[in-house]
Design a protein around this motif. Structure first.
Motif, short mmCIF file in Angstrom:
data_model
loop_
_atom_site.label_atom_id
_atom_site.label_comp_id
_atom_site.label_asym_id
_atom_site.label_seq_id
_atom_site.Cartn_x
_atom_site.Cartn_y
_atom_site.Cartn_z
N THR A 74 0.84 -1.21 0.00
CA THR A 74 0.00 0.00 0.00
C THR A 74 0.87 1.25 0.00
N ILE A 75 1.91 1.25 0.83
CA ILE A 75 2.84 2.39 0.88
C ILE A 75 3.53 2.55 -0.48
N ASN A 76 3.98 1.45 -1.07
CA ASN A 76 4.65 1.51 -2.37
C ASN A 76 3.70 2.01 -3.46
N GLY A 77 2.44 1.61 -3.38
CA GLY A 77 1.44 2.09 -4.34
C GLY A 77 1.24 3.59 -4.24
N LEU A 78 1.21 4.11 -3.01
CA LEU A 78 1.10 5.56 -2.82
C LEU A 78 2.33 6.29 -3.37
N LYS A 79 3.50 5.71 -3.14
CA LYS A 79 4.72 6.33 -3.67
C LYS A 79 4.69 6.37 -5.20
N ASN A 80 4.21 5.29 -5.82
CA ASN A 80 4.07 5.27 -7.28
C ASN A 80 3.07 6.31 -7.76
N ASP A 81 1.93 6.42 -7.07
CA ASP A 81 0.91 7.42 -7.44
C ASP A 81 1.48 8.83 -7.40
N TYR A 82 2.20 9.14 -6.31
CA TYR A 82 2.77 10.49 -6.19
C TYR A 82 3.90 10.72 -7.19
N ALA A 83 4.67 9.69 -7.51
CA ALA A 83 5.73 9.82 -8.52
C ALA A 83 5.11 10.18 -9.87
N ARG A 84 4.00 9.52 -10.21
CA ARG A 84 3.30 9.84 -11.47
C ARG A 84 2.73 11.25 -11.44
N LYS A 85 2.09 11.58 -10.33
CA LYS A 85 1.40 12.87 -10.22
C LYS A 85 2.37 14.05 -10.19
N ILE A 86 3.44 13.94 -9.42
CA ILE A 86 4.34 15.07 -9.21
C ILE A 86 5.46 15.13 -10.25
N PHE A 87 6.05 13.97 -10.58
CA PHE A 87 7.22 13.96 -11.45
C PHE A 87 6.94 13.44 -12.86
N GLY A 88 5.75 12.93 -13.10
CA GLY A 88 5.37 12.49 -14.43
C GLY A 88 6.03 11.20 -14.91
#
Length: 131
Positions: free
Chosen positions: A90-104
Motif C-alpha cells: 500500500t505504501i509503495n502504491g502511494l509512492k508510485n501514485d505520487y511519482a506519477r502525479k508530481i514527477f510524471g
C-alpha cells in the motif's frame, strides 16, 4: 510575594507554550492481528478494507504517521508477514501514485535518488511490530 508568583506563572506559561509549538505530533495507526482476523483501530476489517484504511490514513497524516502492527503469540508468523506485506505494498502504491502525479514518471523506481528522497520524506516507512 504576589509579584514573584506572577513572574513565576508568566515564565511557566511561556515555557509551556514554547514546548507545545516545538513538539511534533505523531499519529499512530494500530493494526492488531489475531489468528486470521485483522483489526484496524480495534475494528474488525477485511484485507481489502485494511488496505483502503492504511491508504486513507497515510494520505491524511503522511510524514507525521506511524503504523503499529501487533499480534498475539498464537498468531502464525505467516499471517503477520502477509499483513506487513499488504501494508508495504500500500505504501509503495502511494509512492508510485505520487511519482506519477508530481514527477510524471510511471513508477517510484524511475525517479532520481533526490526525487525519491522527496517522496520518502512525505511517506516514510515506519511499521513497528509488537508481539
Amino acid at each position: 510575594k504576589f509579584i514573584l508568583l506572577y513572574v513565576f506563572l508568566i515564565a511557566s506559561i511561556t515555557s509551556f507554550s514554547q514546548k507545545s509549538v516545538n513538539t511534533k505530533m505523531i499519529e499512530t495507526l494500530s493494526i492488531f492481528v489475531k489468528k486470521d482476523s485483522v483489526f484496524l483501530n480495534e475494528k474488525y476489517v477485511t484485507r481489502n478494507e485494511l488496505k483502503l484504511g492504511v491508504r486513507r490514513y497515510l494520505i491524511q497524516f503522511a510524514a507525521d504517521s506511524k503504523i503499529n502492527l501487533k499480534a498475539t503469540l498464537k498468531t502464525k508468523i505467516g499471517s503477520v508477514t502477509g499483513i506487513r506485506t499488504l501494508i508495504q505494498s500500500t505504501i509503495n502504491g502511494l509512492k508510485n501514485d505520487y511519482a506519477r502525479k508530481i514527477f510524471g514518471v510511471r513508477s517510484y523506481d524511475e525517479l532520481t535518488d533526490l526525487n525519491k528522497l522527496e517522496i520518502d520524506k512525505y511517506f516514510p516507512t515506519r511499521i513497528s511490530s509488537i508481539e
